[in-house]
Design a protein around this motif. Structure first.
Motif, PDB file in Angstrom:
ATOM      1  N   LYS A   1      -1.757   1.576   0.485  1.00  0.00           N
ATOM      2  CA  LYS A   1      -1.433   0.462   1.376  1.00  0.00           C
ATOM      3  C   LYS A   1      -0.264   0.838   2.278  1.00  0.00           C
TER       4      LYS A   1
ATOM      5  N   GLU B  47      -0.059   0.781   6.392  1.00  0.00           N
ATOM      6  CA  GLU B  47       0.949  -0.061   7.030  1.00  0.00           C
ATOM      7  C   GLU B  47       1.843   0.737   7.968  1.00  0.00           C
TER       8      GLU B  47
ATOM      9  N   GLN C 168      -7.164  -3.636   6.551  1.00  0.00           N
ATOM     10  CA  GLN C 168      -6.152  -4.611   6.934  1.00  0.00           C
ATOM     11  C   GLN C 168      -6.002  -5.726   5.901  1.00  0.00           C
TER      12      GLN C 168
END
Length: 332
Positions: A217, A221, A237
């Motif tokens: 993640k 990001e 997302q």
């Protein structure tokens, strides 16, 4: 070995070269050329590119590789695509042209960039909705007659388009996204490929790296959409990413039980889905070549295949594979 062209069989695992030019972070031509040669020595024979990757850069890179091959050029199957050209102001705005004149113009440009007299497999990268597929394929058939291409392929087209194209000239291969993470073509396309004896070339067979287990993640990001295409994709997302990461954890657990990597397991599952299926996982780095190629040696029983099919059932995948603007040009 799977028969991709009428006169040429190649290993089921080939090399997708797109990431060597853009979409997945920084590029390094010297490193990429080393990877291409290392792939050849490891047994890879199928190399896939397109004239739109890097706006011609990827074909030029493969052209350097071809030039260095010399007499070994015939050892490889070189595949490229045409039909998409890029908006100079927005690299993600894909413009489509399948007209007869563009087919001929695009092929001549690709031959020059690739340093070859003949392209082994030439794909319509996306169908032009404003040009009958019969016109596009008829122009490609003329290229076959002229000795400039050996075989015709299509990419991301509907069942109806596939049938119409095949009626004009035999289609050797369909290249579409297919993986545990993207199974849209199983019901509507695979039976037609079987019936017409057309090979399937699965691009993004590792879900743009997601099915390797290496994507976190934090990685997404911190990614910039300008340098990493994945930052634009719905599946990477928010809550979609959180949900999909749980599926990858399950893939990792099963791969440990079967003594292989998650990537090898994902590729091995794919290769069980269709007799004449080819996968073209992409990498810029030598260290991933051996593992991907070795996926051909991973044998799965029916129970393992069924379990993976349940874990990655289409309804379990969170988010679309592309933004709507790109999806509208697929499967038409």
């Amino acid at each position: 070995m799977n028969r991709l062209l009428a006169n040429k069989s190649v290993p089921a695992v080939g090399l997708g070269c797109m990431g060597m030019s853009e979409f997945y972070g920084e590029t390094d031509d010297a490193q990429s050329l080393e990877t291409l040669h290392a792939a050849l020595e490891q047994g890879y024979r199928h190399f896939d590119t397109s004239d739109m990757y890097g706006r011609g850069h990827n074909e030029e890179l493969l052209g350097k590789f071809v030039k260095q091959l010399g007499s070994r050029r015939d050892d490889i199957l070189l595949a490229t695509k045409f039909g998409i050209y890029r908006d100079p102001n927005d690299k993600y705005n894909l413009l489509i042209d399948g007209s007869r004149d563009y087919v001929k113009k695009a092929c001549e440009a690709s031959l020059k960039r690739l340093n070859t007299e003949c392209i082994d497999l030439y794909y319509v990268h996306r169908r032009d909705p404003n040009t009958p597929i019969e016109e596009t394929v008829s122009a490609m058939a003329e290229l076959v007659q002229e000795g400039k291409i050996k075989a015709i392929g299509l990419s991301e087209v509907s069942a109806d388009t596939l049938r119409k194209a095949h009626a004009v000239h035999p289609i050797a291969a369909l290249q579409s996204e297919y993986s545990l993470w993207s199974r849209d073509l199983e019901d509507s396309i695979l039976p037609i490929l079987q019936n017409l004896n057309i090979a399937l070339v699965a691009y993004s067979p590792l879900g743009r790296g997601f099915l390797t287990g290496a994507i976190t993640k934090q990685h997404i990001e911190q990614a910039s959409a300008e340098n990493d295409f994945r930052a634009k994709l719905p599946r990477f997302q928010g809550e979609n990413l959180d949900s999909n990461l749980q599926l990858v954890r399950a893939l990792e657990e099963l791969s440990q039980e079967l003594n292989c990597t998650p990537a090898q397991l994902a590729l091995a599952w794919l290769l069980e889905q269709y007799e004449n299926l080819h996968v073209i996982p992409g990498t810029k780095r030598i260290k991933y070549l051996e593992g991907n190629f070795a996926a051909q040696q991973v044998k799965l029983d029916a129970a393992a295949c069924a379990m993976l099919g349940r874990i990655f059932a289409p309804q379990a995948i969170a988010g679309k594979r592309y933004p709507d603007a790109i999806l509208k040009g697929t499967n038409i």
